[in-house]
Design a protein around this motif. Structure first.
Motif, mmCIF file in Angstrom:
data_model
loop_
_atom_site.group_PDB
_atom_site.id
_atom_site.type_symbol
_atom_site.label_atom_id
_atom_site.label_comp_id
_atom_site.label_asym_id
_atom_site.label_seq_id
_atom_site.Cartn_x
_atom_site.Cartn_y
_atom_site.Cartn_z
ATOM 1 N N TYR A 55 40.737 53.842 42.438
ATOM 2 C CA TYR A 55 41.855 53.363 43.239
ATOM 3 C C TYR A 55 41.432 52.804 44.598
ATOM 4 N N SER A 56 40.297 53.279 45.124
ATOM 5 C CA SER A 56 39.798 52.805 46.401
ATOM 6 C C SER A 56 38.799 51.660 46.267
ATOM 7 N N GLY A 57 38.449 51.294 45.026
ATOM 8 C CA GLY A 57 37.487 50.237 44.785
ATOM 9 C C GLY A 57 36.087 50.711 44.460
ATOM 10 N N SER A 58 35.833 52.008 44.500
ATOM 11 C CA SER A 58 34.527 52.526 44.136
ATOM 12 C C SER A 58 34.275 52.353 42.642
ATOM 13 N N THR A 59 33.016 52.173 42.274
ATOM 14 C CA THR A 59 32.661 51.941 40.876
ATOM 15 C C THR A 59 31.784 53.049 40.327
ATOM 16 N N TYR A 60 31.862 53.235 39.016
ATOM 17 C CA TYR A 60 31.125 54.265 38.299
ATOM 18 C C TYR A 60 30.655 53.659 36.985
ATOM 19 N N TYR A 61 29.409 53.967 36.583
ATOM 20 C CA TYR A 61 28.851 53.351 35.389
ATOM 21 C C TYR A 61 28.140 54.369 34.519
ATOM 22 N N SER A 62 28.192 54.139 33.206
ATOM 23 C CA SER A 62 27.376 54.910 32.284
ATOM 24 C C SER A 62 25.904 54.633 32.572
ATOM 25 N N PRO A 63 25.062 55.672 32.653
ATOM 26 C CA PRO A 63 23.640 55.435 32.921
ATOM 27 C C PRO A 63 22.973 54.479 31.935
ATOM 28 N N SER A 64 23.384 54.506 30.680
ATOM 29 C CA SER A 64 22.757 53.669 29.669
ATOM 30 C C SER A 64 23.108 52.192 29.805
ATOM 31 N N LEU A 65 24.156 51.874 30.524
ATOM 32 C CA LEU A 65 24.610 50.499 30.665
ATOM 33 C C LEU A 65 24.619 50.006 32.103
ATOM 34 N N LYS A 66 24.287 50.857 33.039
ATOM 35 C CA LYS A 66 24.426 50.539 34.450
ATOM 36 C C LYS A 66 23.705 49.259 34.850
ATOM 37 N N SER A 67 22.510 49.045 34.304
ATOM 38 C CA SER A 67 21.710 47.899 34.708
ATOM 39 C C SER A 67 22.323 46.567 34.295
ATOM 40 N N ARG A 68 23.236 46.585 33.326
ATOM 41 C CA ARG A 68 23.824 45.350 32.825
ATOM 42 C C ARG A 68 25.314 45.210 33.096
ATOM 43 N N THR A 69 25.929 46.201 33.710
ATOM 44 C CA THR A 69 27.383 46.261 33.810
ATOM 45 C C THR A 69 27.867 46.076 35.238
ATOM 46 N N SER A 70 28.935 45.321 35.383
ATOM 47 C CA SER A 70 29.590 45.165 36.674
ATOM 48 C C SER A 70 31.104 45.183 36.466
ATOM 49 N N ILE A 71 31.784 46.034 37.199
ATOM 50 C CA ILE A 71 33.242 46.131 37.149
ATOM 51 C C ILE A 71 33.794 45.770 38.521
ATOM 52 N N SER A 72 34.800 44.930 38.535
ATOM 53 C CA SER A 72 35.412 44.507 39.785
ATOM 54 C C SER A 72 36.924 44.448 39.602
ATOM 55 N N ARG A 73 37.632 44.103 40.686
ATOM 56 C CA ARG A 73 39.084 44.059 40.586
ATOM 57 C C ARG A 73 39.666 42.995 41.501
ATOM 58 N N ASP A 74 40.876 42.593 41.174
ATOM 59 C CA ASP A 74 41.663 41.692 42.002
ATOM 60 C C ASP A 74 43.005 42.381 42.215
ATOM 61 N N THR A 75 43.156 43.014 43.357
ATOM 62 C CA THR A 75 44.365 43.798 43.591
ATOM 63 C C THR A 75 45.613 42.924 43.707
ATOM 64 N N SER A 76 45.457 41.677 44.139
ATOM 65 C CA SER A 76 46.606 40.793 44.251
ATOM 66 C C SER A 76 47.191 40.446 42.894
ATOM 67 N N LYS A 77 46.365 40.492 41.848
ATOM 68 C CA LYS A 77 46.812 40.212 40.488
ATOM 69 C C LYS A 77 46.965 41.473 39.651
ATOM 70 N N ASN A 78 46.634 42.634 40.231
ATOM 71 C CA ASN A 78 46.671 43.901 39.514
ATOM 72 C C ASN A 78 45.820 43.828 38.240
ATOM 73 N N GLN A 79 44.597 43.311 38.407
ATOM 74 C CA GLN A 79 43.671 43.143 37.306
ATOM 75 C C GLN A 79 42.324 43.747 37.658
ATOM 76 N N PHE A 80 41.613 44.209 36.639
ATOM 77 C CA PHE A 80 40.215 44.564 36.817
ATOM 78 C C PHE A 80 39.404 43.965 35.680
ATOM 79 N N THR A 81 38.110 43.725 35.952
ATOM 80 C CA THR A 81 37.290 42.940 35.050
ATOM 81 C C THR A 81 36.008 43.672 34.676
ATOM 82 N N LEU A 82 35.468 43.279 33.536
ATOM 83 C CA LEU A 82 34.192 43.790 33.041
ATOM 84 C C LEU A 82 33.242 42.620 32.835
ATOM 85 N N GLN A 83 32.023 42.761 33.318
ATOM 86 C CA GLN A 83 30.961 41.813 33.021
ATOM 87 C C GLN A 83 29.765 42.581 32.478
#
Length: 121
Positions: A55-83
């Motif tokens: 809720y504050s924008g902090s991110t958390y990742y599975s150790p096995s995928l951390k090196s390849r994963t990025s999660i972000s958000r756009d609060t104005s659109k109430n969306q979050f994304t996975l790369q």
């Protein structure tokens, strides 16, 4: 009621980046104390938690995928994304977004219906 819906391409080529968006309605992604998670399920296998953004924008990742994963958000659109970068056919799976109540990797109470992403050349 909270509703989540995944969107993005259903086919990605090996070595490219998989990108998905989760659109949330019925609740704000900035509301204390919820976490917004990505989970996937390869064919014939179990669910795998990938990561989350809080809720504050902090991110958390599975150790096995951390090196390849990025999660972000756009609060104005109430969306979050996975790369997920550098994908291989082993990344083929149904990808879900979900809300987690109180902790980033446990207690999912609302889920999207999932979207199949195939990695193939």
């Amino acid at each position: 009621q909270v509703q989540l819906q995944e969107s993005g391409p259903g086919l990605v080529k090996p070595s490219q980046t998989l990108s998905l968006t989760c659109t949330v309605s019925g609740g704000s992604i900035t509301t204390n104390f919820y976490y917004w998670s990505w989970i996937r399920q390869p064919p014939g296998k179990g669910l795998e938690w990938m990561g989350a953004i809080g809720y504050s924008g902090s991110t958390y990742y599975s150790p096995s995928l951390k090196s390849r994963t990025s999660i972000s958000r756009d609060t104005s659109k109430n969306q979050f994304t996975l790369q997920l970068s550098s994908v291989t056919p082993e990344d083929t799976a149904v990808y879900y977004c979900a809300r987690a109540d109180g902790a980033p990797a446990y207690g999912m109470d609302y889920w999207g219906k999932g979207t199949l992403v195939t990695v193939s050349s």
